[in-house]
Design a protein around this motif. Structure first.
Motif, PDB file in Angstrom:
ATOM      1  N   LEU A   1       0.826  -1.205   0.000  1.00 50.80           N
ATOM      2  CA  LEU A   1       0.000   0.000   0.000  1.00 50.80           C
ATOM      3  C   LEU A   1       0.865   1.261   0.000  1.00 50.80           C
TER       4      LEU A   1
ATOM      5  N   PHE B   1      -1.812  13.025 -10.952  1.00 50.61           N
ATOM      6  CA  PHE B   1      -2.320  13.446  -9.653  1.00 50.61           C
ATOM      7  C   PHE B   1      -1.811  14.843  -9.299  1.00 50.61           C
TER       8      PHE B   1
ATOM      9  N   GLN C   1       1.398   6.774  -6.647  1.00 48.62           N
ATOM     10  CA  GLN C   1       0.232   7.556  -7.044  1.00 48.62           C
ATOM     11  C   GLN C   1       0.388   9.032  -6.707  1.00 48.62           C
ATOM     12  N   LEU C   2       0.979   9.295  -5.562  1.00 52.78           N
ATOM     13  CA  LEU C   2       1.124  10.698  -5.146  1.00 52.78           C
ATOM     14  C   LEU C   2       2.104  11.450  -6.026  1.00 52.78           C
TER      15      LEU C   2
ATOM     16  N   VAL D   1      -1.821   6.897   8.995  1.00 51.64           N
ATOM     17  CA  VAL D   1      -1.325   7.655   7.844  1.00 51.64           C
ATOM     18  C   VAL D   1      -1.794   6.998   6.546  1.00 51.64           C
ATOM     19  N   ILE D   2      -1.652   5.676   6.486  1.00 52.69           N
ATOM     20  CA  ILE D   2      -2.009   4.991   5.247  1.00 52.69           C
ATOM     21  C   ILE D   2      -3.516   5.092   4.988  1.00 52.69           C
TER      22      ILE D   2
ATOM     23  N   PHE E   1       2.935  13.640   2.900  1.00 58.15           N
ATOM     24  CA  PHE E   1       3.075  12.182   3.003  1.00 58.15           C
ATOM     25  C   PHE E   1       4.464  11.826   3.515  1.00 58.15           C
TER      26      PHE E   1
ATOM     27  N   SER F   1       5.741   8.186  11.288  1.00 57.12           N
ATOM     28  CA  SER F   1       5.044   6.996  11.781  1.00 57.12           C
ATOM     29  C   SER F   1       5.900   5.739  11.649  1.00 57.12           C
TER      30      SER F   1
ATOM     31  N   MET G   1       0.999   4.054  -2.867  1.00 62.90           N
ATOM     32  CA  MET G   1       0.694   5.449  -2.565  1.00 62.90           C
ATOM     33  C   MET G   1       1.796   6.375  -3.015  1.00 62.90           C
TER      34      MET G   1
ATOM     35  N   VAL H   1      -7.096  11.476   0.586  1.00 64.37           N
ATOM     36  CA  VAL H   1      -6.303  12.200  -0.401  1.00 64.37           C
ATOM     37  C   VAL H   1      -6.408  11.531  -1.765  1.00 64.37           C
ATOM     38  N   LEU H   2      -6.125  10.233  -1.800  1.00 68.14           N
ATOM     39  CA  LEU H   2      -6.213   9.544  -3.077  1.00 68.14           C
ATOM     40  C   LEU H   2      -7.638   9.103  -3.372  1.00 68.14           C
TER      41      LEU H   2
ATOM     42  N   GLN I   1      -9.420   6.360  -2.622  1.00 67.36           N
ATOM     43  CA  GLN I   1      -9.584   5.027  -3.189  1.00 67.36           C
ATOM     44  C   GLN I   1     -10.018   4.075  -2.098  1.00 67.36           C
TER      45      GLN I   1
ATOM     46  N   LEU J   1      -9.892   0.552   0.041  1.00 63.88           N
ATOM     47  CA  LEU J   1      -8.785  -0.285   0.482  1.00 63.88           C
ATOM     48  C   LEU J   1      -8.834  -1.608  -0.262  1.00 63.88           C
TER      49      LEU J   1
ATOM     50  N   PHE K   1      -5.531   7.456   6.057  1.00 69.96           N
ATOM     51  CA  PHE K   1      -5.859   8.846   5.735  1.00 69.96           C
ATOM     52  C   PHE K   1      -5.577   9.147   4.267  1.00 69.96           C
ATOM     53  N   PHE K   2      -4.392   8.754   3.803  1.00 68.69           N
ATOM     54  CA  PHE K   2      -4.048   9.065   2.423  1.00 68.69           C
ATOM     55  C   PHE K   2      -4.883   8.268   1.436  1.00 68.69           C
ATOM     56  N   GLN K   3      -5.130   7.002   1.794  1.00 66.59           N
ATOM     57  CA  GLN K   3      -5.899   6.156   0.896  1.00 66.59           C
ATOM     58  C   GLN K   3      -7.333   6.671   0.757  1.00 66.59           C
TER      59      GLN K   3
ATOM     60  N   MET L   1       4.652  12.534   7.241  1.00 66.75           N
ATOM     61  CA  MET L   1       3.863  11.642   8.091  1.00 66.75           C
ATOM     62  C   MET L   1       4.393  10.216   8.066  1.00 66.75           C
ATOM     63  N   ILE L   2       4.811   9.763   6.883  1.00 69.87           N
ATOM     64  CA  ILE L   2       5.299   8.378   6.799  1.00 69.87           C
ATOM     65  C   ILE L   2       6.658   8.278   7.491  1.00 69.87           C
TER      66      ILE L   2
ATOM     67  N   TRP M   1       1.205  17.446  -1.403  1.00 71.45           N
ATOM     68  CA  TRP M   1       0.779  16.196  -0.758  1.00 71.45           C
ATOM     69  C   TRP M   1       1.964  15.249  -0.569  1.00 71.45           C
TER      70      TRP M   1
END
Lengths: 253, 304
Positions: free
Chosen positions: A68, A81, A75-76, B85-86, A101, A108, A72, B93-94, B96, B98, B88-90, A104-105, A97
């Motif tokens: 995932l 996009f 895609q970002l 985070v994942i 991202f 975390s 992401m 923002v994107l 989409q 899951l 939220f973005f999924q 935050m990534i 974005w």
């Protein structure tokens, strides 16, 4: 069935990684120190737990979070996009974005980094509680977050990496002279600690995605280097954290 | 008074010959006797009634369960930010859905359990062995063997590191694309292997220097600053393609098992030597291990 095979494979790989470490330790214990290991049974069970835990951890990451996260990152950074914000050629601002991202990534994944937890526990023990486990982890994670966000910005604008790294070093050198002495070695260590199991794969994916999609970037040259940012900025943030807590303590008096 | 009420009582009763003080003494004796009774009663009665008042068995079991599951709760809390985070973005923002929610859930359970097991094993195995090795070497007093051990640990843990192998292979590709080496598979492989051994040597060297520093009490910041200076100077000379890889190789080398072990070793050594302070001297081994590979890899790029 496929899951089971996945676990077994990872278990074998982790064991292969542990082999040289175990060989060095037990070899020296047997031939140089020539003394039985204290609590040998407990230590062996501990090693089994470490190998098992790390394998499960990796299988889980590989199954759930990495695909995932990588998707992401792709895609970002995808021009489609990014471009729908302005419609024209994308400037560095349109990648906002991506920076969010990255921040935050970075934060975390560092909070979940097992080796950082280990160092934080040790630092807490050695300092007799003066350094809190969570304080250190948060400071390091914040440093990684800022580092990776800045690193992504660098890839987008295409500045040469060594300007950033060298100015980072200069900041570290200046901070070293002002920070409390006892935090300095730990701060230096926290740079190397941050980049192991969890952070590297996601961050590398982000860097490569950016370098592939931003026009004019070469993935082989610009894709690297995010990890260097992730190991430089925690040094700065940990020393800053120590300086802040010292200032606050002085303010209270 | 509480420990031996009977002894006190007997000394009192033998000394009651004086008639003037007799009344007072018998009163005191009575008081002491009463107290003795209380103490004895409390001792006898303390066994059974307290068991009855103690928390019900399910509360004890729950507490035990919480203690056993504590690492699991801890690791859940540690992973919450990534999941947040994942998601939220999924979702926002994107925008989409899951994919494979079941797969995701199974994976997260694995990650949580894995982290919990790792943390238990850390306290049971990695920390104790690092400390006991440090103490054993300090007692043995042989610096040569300690340094050989330090080198073996650094070299051995790095040379087989999968992340390093991946980076080395990629670096060989970069070098081939830049025409630094010819693009045949064999020369790429030998370049990648050379890089791998260079980094492993660098880490072995780093642990040796770091251990020497702990033994001698050299100031870490001067050594690190000298290291940075050599990085800066070498950046000016090294071939451009290798710089990014060199900077990254510093971060790649320190794996999840090496870090706790090396930290415990350093702190153990600094605590075993009288004049050293574990906080000031115990840390820093990892800092060396992430600095020397940068220098060594750039040197490799210059030489090859």
């Amino acid at each position: 069935m496929e899951l089971l095979q996945n676990i077994l494979n990872t278990l074998l790989n982790t064991m292969r990684d542990v082999m040289p470490i175990a060989a060095v330790i037990f070899g020296f214990q047997l031939f140089v120190i020539r003394r039985p290991i204290p609590k040998v049974k407990q230590v062996c069970i501990g090693f089994v737990y470490v190998v098992l835990g790390l394998s499960l951890f990796l299988v889980g990451l590989e199954r759930a979070l990495f695909p995932l996260g990588r998707l992401m990152a792709e895609q970002l950074t995808d021009p489609a996009f990014v471009a729908n914000a302005s419609g024209l050629a994308a400037s560095w601002r349109d990648y906002y974005w991506v920076y969010v991202f990255a921040f935050m990534i970075g934060y975390s994944t560092t909070i979940a980094e097992p080796s950082l937890i280990a160092v934080a526990i040790k630092a807490n023990q050695v300092s007799a509680g003066a350094i809190s486990v969570w304080g250190l982890r948060n400071a390091v994670a914040l440093g990684v977050a800022i580092g990776i966000a800045l690193g992504s910005y660098r890839i987008v604008v295409g500045h040469p990496i060594h300007y950033y790294i060298i100015s980072g070093y200069v900041v570290v050198v200046i901070q070293t002279t002002f920070a409390p002495k006892s935090i300095v070695p730990l701060a230096y260590d926290s740079g190397g600690v941050t980049t192991s199991t969890v952070t590297v794969p996601l961050v590398a994916a982000l860097g490569l995605g950016l370098a592939e999609n931003v026009p004019g970037r070469n993935p082989l040259i610009d894709g690297f280097g995010l990890i260097a940012f992730a190991s430089l900025f925690p040094i700065i943030s940990v020393m800053a954290y120590a300086q802040l807590s010292k200032l606050r303590a002085r303010h209270k008096e | 008074m509480k420990e031996c009420p009977f002894l006190l009582l007997s000394t009192l009763t033998t000394s009651t010959k004086n008639s003037a003080a007799e009344k007072h003494n018998t009163l005191r004796a009575k008081a002491v006797l009463l107290h003795a009774k209380e103490v004895v009663n409390a001792q006898y009665s303390s066994k059974k009634p307290q068991r009855l008042i103690s928390p019900p068995y399910y509360a004890v079991m729950l507490r035990g369960l919480y203690k056993a599951l504590r690492p699991v709760f801890d690791s859940m809390r540690d992973l919450l930010p990534i999941i947040a985070v994942i998601l939220f973005f999924q979702l926002f923002v994107l925008q989409q859905e899951l994919p494979n929610v079941l797969d995701l859930a199974v994976g997260i359970v694995f990650v949580v359990l894995g982290l919990a097991f790792f943390l238990i094993g850390l306290e049971m195995g990695l920390f104790p062995i690092g400390e006991s090795l440090a103490q054993a070497f300090a007692r043995k007093g042989s610096v040569t063997w300690l340094l050989i051990f330090a080198f073996a640990l650094g070299f051995g843990t790095t040379v087989a590191e999968p992340a390093l192998i991946a980076v080395a292979n990629e670096a060989a590709q970069v070098a081939a694309n830049a025409n630094a080496i010819d693009s045949s598979i064999e020369s790429q492989r030998s370049y990648a292997n050379g890089l791998r051994y260079t980094v492993a040597l660098a880490v072995g060297f780093a642990i040796v220097i770091g251990v020497l520093r702990i033994l001698r009490g050299w100031p870490i910041h001067i050594m690190i600053i000298i290291g940075y200076l050599s990085v800066v100077v070498m950046t000016g000379f090294a071939p451009k393609e290798i710089i990014g890889i060199a900077y990254d190789s510093g971060g790649v080398t320190t794996s999840t098992i090496t870090v706790p072990l090396v930290t415990a070793l350093g702190v153990g050594l600094a605590s075993a030597i009288k004049e050293r302070n574990p906080m000031l001297d115990g840390f820093g081994l990892i800092a060396f291990a992430s600095l020397t590979p940068i220098i060594f890899v750039m040197a490799y790029g210059l030489l090859v």
